[in-house]
Design an enzyme around this catalytic site. Structure first.
Site, PDB file in Angstrom:
ATOM      1  N   HIS A 220      16.403 -91.586 -35.098  1.00 47.85           N
ATOM      2  CA  HIS A 220      17.458 -90.574 -35.154  1.00 47.85           C
ATOM      3  C   HIS A 220      17.087 -89.353 -34.315  1.00 47.85           C
ATOM      4  O   HIS A 220      17.976 -88.620 -33.857  1.00 47.85           O
ATOM      5  CB  HIS A 220      17.719 -90.154 -36.597  1.00 47.85           C
ATOM      6  CG  HIS A 220      19.067 -89.528 -36.814  1.00 47.85           C
ATOM      7  ND1 HIS A 220      20.247 -90.234 -36.697  1.00 47.85           N
ATOM      8  CD2 HIS A 220      19.425 -88.255 -37.118  1.00 47.85           C
ATOM      9  CE1 HIS A 220      21.269 -89.433 -36.927  1.00 47.85           C
ATOM     10  NE2 HIS A 220      20.795 -88.224 -37.176  1.00 47.85           N
TER      11      HIS A 220
ATOM     12  N   LYS B 155      30.842 -93.384 -38.522  1.00 45.16           N
ATOM     13  CA  LYS B 155      31.003 -93.157 -39.961  1.00 45.16           C
ATOM     14  C   LYS B 155      32.478 -93.184 -40.343  1.00 45.16           C
ATOM     15  O   LYS B 155      33.337 -92.725 -39.590  1.00 45.16           O
ATOM     16  CB  LYS B 155      30.398 -91.804 -40.341  1.00 45.16           C
ATOM     17  CG  LYS B 155      28.874 -91.786 -40.371  1.00 45.16           C
ATOM     18  CD  LYS B 155      28.367 -90.464 -40.912  1.00 45.16           C
ATOM     19  CE  LYS B 155      26.854 -90.472 -41.080  1.00 45.16           C
ATOM     20  NZ  LYS B 155      26.361 -89.191 -41.632  1.00 45.16           N
TER      21      LYS B 155
ATOM     22  N   HIS C  26      30.928 -86.050 -34.474  1.00 44.78           N
ATOM     23  CA  HIS C  26      30.913 -85.122 -35.606  1.00 44.78           C
ATOM     24  C   HIS C  26      32.343 -84.718 -35.957  1.00 44.78           C
ATOM     25  O   HIS C  26      33.128 -84.356 -35.081  1.00 44.78           O
ATOM     26  CB  HIS C  26      30.111 -83.860 -35.267  1.00 44.78           C
ATOM     27  CG  HIS C  26      28.634 -84.081 -35.235  1.00 44.78           C
ATOM     28  ND1 HIS C  26      27.746 -83.225 -34.603  1.00 44.78           N
ATOM     29  CD2 HIS C  26      27.871 -85.069 -35.788  1.00 44.78           C
ATOM     30  CE1 HIS C  26      26.516 -83.683 -34.760  1.00 44.78           C
ATOM     31  NE2 HIS C  26      26.569 -84.788 -35.470  1.00 44.78           N
TER      32      HIS C  26
END
Length: 323
Positions: free
Chosen positions: A269, A201, A295
């Site tokens: 997922h 991301k 994360h």
């Protein structure tokens, strides 16, 4: 002069005046270039703000100008949130919408286009916290076995491909977009490496370990694939040789969970959740698992400790003599 590849196309909003539309286009360009947000996040933010402006146009009875938007009141924002809730929009989606609207408001303030304090004064909606639902270890392994789908009327290489993708999701804890975003050159041959460089991301890269048996499955798929897989091309391709769609893996999982008797929560997922939960239950360090998952915040990873605690309590209640 050709437009920059990093800049989104100019927006066309019938509900907003040209001055406000221009500022929104600049804001999205800023998010892409300076904040390096992913394309999907930009699309979501643009969609949320567009819906807000469409609501305001009806709420105020006319086109939304930059000057009118700068005089936004908290009651206007609350009315929009209430309307979205009436449409049964989930709290998480509402929270994201408010985050996008606040980001746009802060951008306008930095640009000297007015203060939109009403956006900051509205409390974010509460979200019901739910723990991720990992799969049992045996089920996760079976999902990565091409023989589980041997009876399906599909080409053998497709079944091998799907199993290799699922093995990668579970073996390395990747998001499905990260796995399908891998280039052929990113994946070492068995015995030639044990790590992957993954683009996650926000265009952030991280290094993750990959098991040799997973690399062997990927190599088996590459050998069976009828299409040429050049180094700069996608590692996983679809039935016509183009990039593989995540939806194909989701459908494969739906068929598998029916045959294996797994709940609807068994999605691609869920294999990532299973990766984290199974590592933690076997003594994995929480900070290391955070790095592996990519994360940004440890608090995001800490949700898996709740799963582990819940399982311990189940064992305690079922096994203790006084329970």
């Amino acid at each position: 002069m050709a437009p920059s590849k990093s800049a989104p196309p100019p927006l066309e909003l019938s509900c907003a005046a040209a001055d406000l539309t221009a500022e929104m286009t600049k804001w999205l360009s800023h998010l892409r270039a300076e904040r390096r947000l992913s394309g999907k996040t930009l699309e979501a933010y643009a969609r949320d703000v567009r819906q807000f402006l469409q609501f305001l146009a009806g709420h105020w009875g006319g086109e939304v100008t930059l000057g009118r938007f700068a005089r936004l009141e908290a009651t206007d924002v609350r009315a929009f949130m209430a309307a979205r809730r009436a449409d049964e929009i989930a709290g998480r989606s509402l929270m994201r919408a408010l985050a996008g609207m606040r980001s746009f408001g802060r951008f306008l303030e930095r640009e000297g286009k007015g203060r939109v304090g009403a956006l900051a004064s509205v409390r974010a909606p509460k979200i019901k916290k739910s723990l991720p639902k990992p799969l049992p270890i045996a089920a996760a392994k079976r999902l990565a076995d091409a023989d589980e789908r041997a009876g399906e009327e599909r080409e053998t290489w497709v079944l091998i491909r799907d199993a290799a993708v699922m093995a990668l999701l579970y073996g390395s804890g990747l998001r499905i977009s990260e796995a399908l975003g891998l280039k052929r050159r990113d994946v070492p041959a068995p015995g030639k490496g044990d790590t992957l460089i993954v683009h996650g991301k926000g265009n952030k890269t991280r290094m993750v370990p990959v098991l040799q048996n997973v690399l062997a499955q990927i190599a088996e798929y590459a050998a069976a694939c009828p299409y040429n897989l050049p180094p700069d091309g996608p590692m996983f391709v679809g039935a016509r040789g183009g990039p593989l769609s995540p939806r194909i893996i989701q459908l494969a999982m739906e068929r598998l969970r029916g045959g294996l008797g797994l709940p609807d929560s068994a999605t691609p997922h869920a294999l990532r959740h299973s990766f984290a939960t199974h590592l933690l239950s076997r003594g994995g360090d929480l900070r290391a698992i955070q790095e592996l998952l990519g994360h940004a915040s440890l608090s995001t990873t800490q949700v898996y400790t709740g799963i582990d605690t819940e399982r311990l309590l189940e064992v305690y209640n079922s096994a203790h003599p006084r329970a």
